[in-house]
Design an enzyme around this catalytic site. Structure first.
Site, short mmCIF file in Angstrom:
data_model
loop_
_atom_site.label_atom_id
_atom_site.label_comp_id
_atom_site.label_asym_id
_atom_site.label_seq_id
_atom_site.Cartn_x
_atom_site.Cartn_y
_atom_site.Cartn_z
N ASP A 140 51.03 26.56 23.83
CA ASP A 140 50.23 26.39 25.03
C ASP A 140 51.15 26.54 26.25
O ASP A 140 52.17 25.85 26.35
CB ASP A 140 49.61 24.98 24.96
CG ASP A 140 48.75 24.68 26.16
OD1 ASP A 140 48.81 25.44 27.15
OD2 ASP A 140 48.01 23.67 26.10
N LYS B 26 49.21 41.85 37.97
CA LYS B 26 48.29 41.59 39.05
C LYS B 26 47.11 40.77 38.53
O LYS B 26 46.92 40.77 37.31
CB LYS B 26 47.83 42.90 39.70
CG LYS B 26 46.82 43.70 38.87
CD LYS B 26 46.41 44.94 39.58
CE LYS B 26 45.14 44.79 40.36
NZ LYS B 26 43.89 44.98 39.58
N HIS C 249 50.53 49.02 37.97
CA HIS C 249 50.66 50.11 36.99
C HIS C 249 50.47 51.49 37.62
O HIS C 249 50.85 52.49 37.02
CB HIS C 249 49.74 49.89 35.79
CG HIS C 249 48.32 50.26 36.04
ND1 HIS C 249 47.44 49.44 36.69
CD2 HIS C 249 47.61 51.38 35.73
CE1 HIS C 249 46.27 50.02 36.76
NE2 HIS C 249 46.33 51.21 36.19
N LYS D 280 52.51 55.76 37.00
CA LYS D 280 51.90 57.07 36.77
C LYS D 280 52.86 58.16 37.27
O LYS D 280 53.31 58.12 38.41
CB LYS D 280 50.55 57.18 37.50
CG LYS D 280 49.49 56.23 36.97
CD LYS D 280 48.17 56.42 37.70
CE LYS D 280 47.19 55.29 37.44
NZ LYS D 280 46.59 55.27 36.12
N GLU E 25 35.93 55.81 39.95
CA GLU E 25 35.92 55.53 38.51
C GLU E 25 34.53 55.76 37.95
O GLU E 25 33.52 55.56 38.65
CB GLU E 25 36.31 54.08 38.26
CG GLU E 25 37.69 53.73 38.77
CD GLU E 25 38.11 52.35 38.30
OE1 GLU E 25 38.71 52.27 37.21
OE2 GLU E 25 37.84 51.37 39.00
N ASP F 143 40.61 43.98 43.97
CA ASP F 143 41.03 44.57 42.70
C ASP F 143 41.86 45.84 42.91
O ASP F 143 42.77 46.13 42.13
CB ASP F 143 39.77 44.90 41.88
CG ASP F 143 40.07 45.28 40.44
OD1 ASP F 143 41.04 44.72 39.89
OD2 ASP F 143 39.34 46.11 39.88
N HIS G 143 46.73 49.09 44.30
CA HIS G 143 46.77 50.49 43.87
C HIS G 143 46.61 51.48 45.04
O HIS G 143 47.36 52.45 45.16
CB HIS G 143 45.68 50.78 42.84
CG HIS G 143 45.73 49.87 41.66
ND1 HIS G 143 46.91 49.33 41.19
CD2 HIS G 143 44.77 49.40 40.82
CE1 HIS G 143 46.66 48.58 40.13
NE2 HIS G 143 45.37 48.60 39.89
N LYS H 216 33.33 51.68 41.40
CA LYS H 216 32.99 51.75 39.98
C LYS H 216 31.71 52.57 39.84
O LYS H 216 30.89 52.62 40.76
CB LYS H 216 32.69 50.35 39.44
CG LYS H 216 33.85 49.38 39.56
CD LYS H 216 34.76 49.47 38.36
CE LYS H 216 35.88 48.46 38.42
NZ LYS H 216 37.09 48.94 37.73
C1 BG6 Z 1 43.03 47.86 37.30
C2 BG6 Z 1 41.74 47.29 37.83
O1 BG6 Z 1 44.13 47.24 37.94
O2 BG6 Z 1 43.07 49.25 37.54
C3 BG6 Z 1 40.56 47.97 37.17
O3 BG6 Z 1 41.70 45.88 37.59
C4 BG6 Z 1 40.66 49.47 37.33
O4 BG6 Z 1 39.33 47.48 37.69
C5 BG6 Z 1 42.03 49.98 36.89
O5 BG6 Z 1 39.65 50.06 36.53
C6 BG6 Z 1 42.21 51.44 37.24
O6 BG6 Z 1 43.39 51.91 36.66
P1 BG6 Z 1 43.46 53.35 35.99
O7 BG6 Z 1 44.88 53.48 35.53
O8 BG6 Z 1 42.45 53.34 34.86
O9 BG6 Z 1 43.08 54.32 37.06
#
Ligand code: BG6
Length: 523
Positions: free
Chosen positions: A115, A180, A210, A214, A248, A267, A272, A372
């Site tokens: 835990d 994140k 992330h 890329k 997306e 988000d 990003h 989205k």
């Molecule tokens: C994440 C978000 O950090 O990045 C998601 O929480 C999003 O909501 C995602 O879909 C997008 O990342 P990628 O690499 O799929 O474009």
């Protein structure tokens, strides 16, 4: 038992790309070992690194999670997930699964049920790591990966410190990767930085985004600074405006609980989208030194003109998806998703206009949008150059001049395109827009990649260039804070306001039309 990645059967692909040396020996501890992120992205990335011979033979992986399972069960759970990625479409897939590499990786895994809120977990972890240092040669180098809910970030770092696990010496490093969301607004990000900096030095903290893993995002720096051609054009004298899009085709899926309190702005934008913005707009650094690059990125975020509350409603647009058809499939409205309130005011779309108040960009708006369940999946940076003067074409068939665009396609179909005008063959002067296209896949062999490989490797070799520094994160939140405040005080009355599978809300179009501009089509 194989104990060196060098001994593995190498895939052909790995032979072509293996160039970087193996990272130094270390034990990597994943908190949240039974979670989704671990199996979907972190472990596949480690597999790819092993395949490329970029993990030391002495690398060890320790899973920590509440789930009461054995190391054997953890390995089996991960093996099932990896098998699911072979030759399947989706976020990550493998055409060519190298069994010997996977076997080696699983042999390096151990598991500790525990835990995160219990100090005893850290005591047992300390003993386990000391054992690995002695028997496996992990050299006292320990990397802690916090793949857990953000409320645990602060307490876990404090507990690691209290157990003596973050103390470095000349010959051994201790690093912490933090996922994140890093805070949920400016105040909480600042408080979290202050909290973890009580235990860790900034050099030990790797705040991950992330998007920076890329390849195509990293390539923006190469495009701008390794070519004599583009940088002289990269300013307000040549550029009319910039559009940054992350569209997306997925909805919130099973993440309703997280998403309800997060929304598209938190988000995606301060993290990003701002990574894409800083790569595009930063001043040239004088070296690849981590702090030099990160300072230049922070400066450009700090130069974004703060929005005042009235301006938020003019320059920022929010949206929420209704039911609709996405890529041919009927999907439900956001308010009907699991764990979402039937009258939810959480936004699933945001568009905004930002001005960067510096000599390079004054007067060049940056339009950002992300949502989205959009019409198509597209992450791109589109740079629109000033139009050529018309005079020469007066009296010809040319009614209007075509603008030049440079499109940096981040995903999918990674590449760079340049759109310019050309004369259509024939006796009259007629212009058409033509495209010069560079596609990554025709020049380079694209390896299966989760986006985490470079980031994990960089952390192991101590290169923080692609990670967020405390001031960068805070600067990002500071920019979006006025939008968060204005929206929180004025709930939307028109939600849902775009159909799933569309271009987004009509108000987002108006944001550009009132400046005499238009979004690039998502078709
Ligand atoms: C994440 C978000 O950090 O990045 C998601 O929480 C999003 O909501 C995602 O879909 C997008 O990342 P990628 O690499 O799929 O474009």
């Amino acid at each position: 038992m194989l104990d060196k990645p060098e001994r593995y059967a190498r895939s052909k692909a790995a032979q072509q790309t293996a160039s970087a040396p193996a990272a130094p020996p270390c034990a990597m501890v994943i908190f949240g070992a039974a979670g989704d992120l671990t199996k979907r992205l972190v472990v596949p990335a480690l597999y790819n690194l092993a395949n490329d011979h970029r993990l030391a033979g002495e690398f060890r992986l320790v899973g920590v999670d509440l789930a009461d399972m054995s190391a054997e069960q953890w390995r089996a759970h991960l093996t099932d997930a990896m098998k699911g990625y072979v030759a399947k479409d989706g976020e990550f897939h493998l055409d060519d699964f190298v069994q010997t590499t996977w076997q080696w990786l699983t042999e390096q895994m151990s598991y500790l049920p525990g835990d995160l809120t219990n100090p005893d977990t850290y005591r047992r972890l300390g003993e386990h790591l000391a054992g690995l240092d002695k028997t496996a040669g992990t050299a006292g180098n320990h990397l802690f990966y916090l793949a857990v809910a953000d409320r645990f970030f602060g307490p876990a770092v404090a507990a690691l410190g209290a157990a003596g696990l973050t103390k470095e010496s000349d010959r051994q490093w201790r690093r912490v990767i933090i996922e994140k969301p890093f805070g949920h607004d400016f105040a909480s990000a600042k408080a979290l930085n202050a909290e973890i900096l009580k235990t860790l030095h900034e050099r030990q903290i790797y705040r991950i985004d992330h998007f920076l893993g890329k390849e195509t995002v990293q390539n923006i720096m190469a495009l701008r600074f390794a070519n004599g051609l583009f940088e002289p054009l990269w300013n307000r004298h040549q550029i009319d405006h910039v559009q940054i899009t992350v569209a997306e085709t997925v909805g919130v899926e099973q993440r309703g609980k997280f998403y309800e309190k997060t929304g598209a702005l938190r988000d995606m934008v301060p993290n990003h989208l701002f990574q894409l913005l800083t790569m595009t707009a930063m001043e040239p650094p004088i070296s690849f030194d981590a702090d030099e690059v990160r300072s230049k990125k922070t400066e450009v975020i700090q130069a974004i003109r703060p929005l005042d509350p009235e301006q938020v409603f003019k320059d920022a647009v929010r949206g929420q998806y209704d039911a609709g058809r996405v890529l041919g499939e009927q999907v439900r409205a956001y308010r009907q998703e699991p764990n979402v309130a039937p009258n939810s005011t959480t936004e699933t779309y945001i568009a905004c206009k930002l001005d960067i108040d510096n000599w390079r960009w004054a007067g060049v708006p940056f339009y950002l949008r992300t949502g989205k369940y959009m019409k198509s999946r597209s992450t791109e940076i589109a740079i629109r150059f000033h139009q050529a003067p018309y005079a020469l074409f007066r009296g010809t068939n040319v009614e209007r001049m075509h603008p030049n665009w440079m499109i940096l396609r981040i995903q999918p179909d990674e590449g760079i395109a340049l759109e310019f005008a050309a004369k259509r063959p024939g006796p009259t002067v007629t212009l058409d827009t033509v495209t010069m296209n560079f596609a990554y896949k025709t020049y380079f062999k694209m390896e299966p990649d989760t986006g985490y490989e470079t980031l994990l490797y960089d952390c192991m070799i101590g290169d923080a260039t692609l990670f967020q520094r405390a001031d960068t994160v805070e600067a990002g939140w500071q920019v979006v804070q006025p939008i968060l405040d204005a929206w929180a005080n004025n709930p939307p009355r028109d939600f849902p306001n775009y159909s799933a599978g569309s271009d987004g809300p009509a108000a987002a179009d108006a944001l550009l039309t009132c400046d005499g501009r238009a979004w690039r089509s998502l078709d």
